[in-house]
Design a protein around this motif. Structure first.
Motif, PDB file in Angstrom:
ATOM      1  N   GLU A   1       0.830  -1.207   0.000  1.00 13.51           N
ATOM      2  CA  GLU A   1       0.000   0.000   0.000  1.00 13.51           C
ATOM      3  C   GLU A   1       0.870   1.265   0.000  1.00 13.51           C
ATOM      4  O   GLU A   1       0.470   2.295  -0.554  1.00 13.51           O
ATOM      5  CB  GLU A   1      -0.972  -0.004   1.186  1.00 13.51           C
ATOM      6  CG  GLU A   1      -0.370   0.267   2.552  1.00 13.51           C
ATOM      7  CD  GLU A   1       0.261  -0.967   3.195  1.00 13.51           C
ATOM      8  OE1 GLU A   1       0.415  -0.956   4.427  1.00 13.51           O
ATOM      9  OE2 GLU A   1       0.617  -1.926   2.479  1.00 13.51           O
ATOM     10  N   THR A   2       2.056   1.176   0.563  1.00  8.89           N
ATOM     11  CA  THR A   2       2.938   2.348   0.617  1.00  8.89           C
ATOM     12  C   THR A   2       3.488   2.710  -0.759  1.00  8.89           C
ATOM     13  O   THR A   2       3.858   3.865  -1.005  1.00  8.89           O
ATOM     14  CB  THR A   2       4.101   2.079   1.583  1.00  8.89           C
ATOM     15  OG1 THR A   2       4.655   0.783   1.309  1.00  8.89           O
ATOM     16  CG2 THR A   2       3.620   2.112   3.028  1.00  8.89           C
TER      17      THR A   2
ATOM     18  N   ARG B   1      -6.603   3.566   3.233  1.00 11.30           N
ATOM     19  CA  ARG B   1      -5.503   4.238   2.538  1.00 11.30           C
ATOM     20  C   ARG B   1      -5.563   3.983   1.028  1.00 11.30           C
ATOM     21  O   ARG B   1      -5.376   4.904   0.227  1.00 11.30           O
ATOM     22  CB  ARG B   1      -4.160   3.746   3.092  1.00 11.30           C
ATOM     23  CG  ARG B   1      -2.965   4.329   2.370  1.00 11.30           C
ATOM     24  CD  ARG B   1      -1.673   4.076   3.099  1.00 11.30           C
ATOM     25  NE  ARG B   1      -0.560   4.734   2.423  1.00 11.30           N
ATOM     26  CZ  ARG B   1       0.649   4.882   2.954  1.00 11.30           C
ATOM     27  NH1 ARG B   1       0.890   4.446   4.183  1.00 11.30           N
ATOM     28  NH2 ARG B   1       1.613   5.489   2.278  1.00 11.30           N
TER      29      ARG B   1
END
Length: 409
Positions: free
Chosen positions: A235-236, A261
């Protein structure tokens, strides 16, 4: 993934049922050509259901389940039989084994075999009746048994000892298996050749070391089967991954825990869903579980929520089922809730004390068992949702997470 690596949940489950000493274990050994099950003349040798994963030609990867005798006696015997009947909830094909020599009178068949057959057919499980020790039976005895069961098409006289008609039994079992064309797809029916699917896989303290969890592996494989292009990222790194692509992806599929996110980083014109929601669609009734998520808004102080998982695993400090989900539900609802937890084969028979059931994606359960649990909830009038739909609901993105399915849910 080769056939030997097929997950148990994706294999055809074949349950072997019958009285004590009917020859159930011997039948498994004869059908598989291996000494997989312990055989003894002592009644009640098999005291608990025993599952064996294997290849059974011409069927392919299967799970063979040897069950305790369903004519057991006493308090302990009743508990063993209850375990045996539980196996029906995940059985795709049932084999009812009858000892042709010891089955006794018509009254005895009415007392044991007929009720069991009614349970099997009542759950709409395809079955075959295997009359064992047929090498010792007279023609008149065979006629008595045929007359009792009437016009059963799948009634075979076999012998685990001599191998007589065991091949026919295997062929019959294979015919009863659901065709691959009839089976639901995980994601490949939503993708076309050349589509890009971005899979978001968080790597945190709860992630398995050195490997992906089963739903992630299965989605990657299903993308490849569709001729689509799976792109895997954390996800980053999702924004960088989307920017690096020359072509807009068809869908972003995320671990539900990263929904908040990932939703912010996924363009509105790209479909978004989660591995857990895909599993809910594949294994059960997605619409029932999406509707169940709405019940989160109706929770009251003192309500009890059941959180159920289909597997047993080592609980970590930030375990989603026992730690994160209760925290999220309390925070979202603003209510003081009670929680109960089950895992593996445990699932309460009485659901009346629960206001809501939240289930995992069910990757370790086969479709029949997952649907059984959903039906139990429906029959009891208890809303049931799953991790993905519940988390999407609490983040206000449930509708968006289901847009990709359109009318094909």
């Amino acid at each position: 993934m080769g056939m030997n690596e097929t997950p148990s949940a994706n294999r055809v489950h074949i349950g072997i049922f019958g009285r004590r000493n009917a020859g159930k274990s011997s039948m498994i050994n004869a059908v598989t050509g291996q000494n997989l099950a312990i055989v003894s003349d002592i009644k009640g040798t098999t005291t608990d259901p025993v599952s064996k994963t294997m290849e059974l030609l011409p069927l392919g990867p299967v799970v063979m389940i040897d069950t305790p005798g369903l004519d057991d006696e006493g308090e302990l015997g009743e508990k063993r039989m209850a375990k045996g009947f539980q196996v029906l909830n995940k059985t795709d094909i049932a084999v009812l084994v009858i000892d042709g020599m010891a089955a006794g009178s018509r009254e005895e068949l009415e007392r044991v075999e007929k009720p069991l057959l009614n349970r099997i057919s009542g759950k709409e499980i395809p079955y075959v009746i295997a009359v064992n020790k047929s090498e010792k039976l007279t023609e008149s005895r065979k006629k008595e048994i045929r007359d009792f069961f009437g016009k059963e098409a799948n009634l075979l006289f076999v012998s685990a000892k001599t191998g007589q008609y065991i091949e026919k039994l295997k062929e019959c079992i294979a015919r009863l298996a659901p065709s691959e064309d009839a089976q639901k797809r995980l994601v490949r029916d939503l993708l076309q050749n050349g589509d890009i699917a971005v899979l978001v896989v968080p790597v945190d303290s709860a992630a398995p070391k050195g490997r992906l969890i089963l739903p992630q592996q299965q989605v990657i494989r299903d993308c490849l089967e569709a001729g689509a292009i799976p792109v895997v990222t954390r996800e980053t790194e999702l924004p960088a991954a989307l920017k690096a692509l020359a072509k807009k992806p068809k869908v972003v599929i995320t671990d539900s825990q990263a929904f908040e996110r990932v939703e912010k980083d996924t363009p509105e014109d790209v479909y978004l869903t989660s591995f857990s929601i895909l599993m809910a669609r594949w294994k059960g009734d997605l619409m029932q579980q999406a509707a169940g998520a709405a019940a989160i808004d109706s929770l009251k102080d003192g309500d009890t929520v059941l959180i159920s998982e289909g597997c047993t695993h080592h609980r970590q400090c930030e375990d989603i089922g026992t730690v994160k989900m209760p925290k999220w539900l309390q925070s979202y609802s603003g209510k003081e809730l009670e929680f109960q937890f089950t895992s593996g084969t445990e699932f309460p028979e009485d659901l009346s004390g629960y206001a809501l059931i939240v289930h995992c994606g069910g990757c370790m359960l086969n479709e029949r068992e997952m649907k059984y649990r959903l039906q139990c909830a429906k029959d009891a009038g208890i809303p049931m949702t799953n991790y993905g739909t519940a988390i999407a609901k609490m983040h206000g993105i449930l509708e968006r997470s289901m847009e990709i399915f359109g009318d094909v849910v």
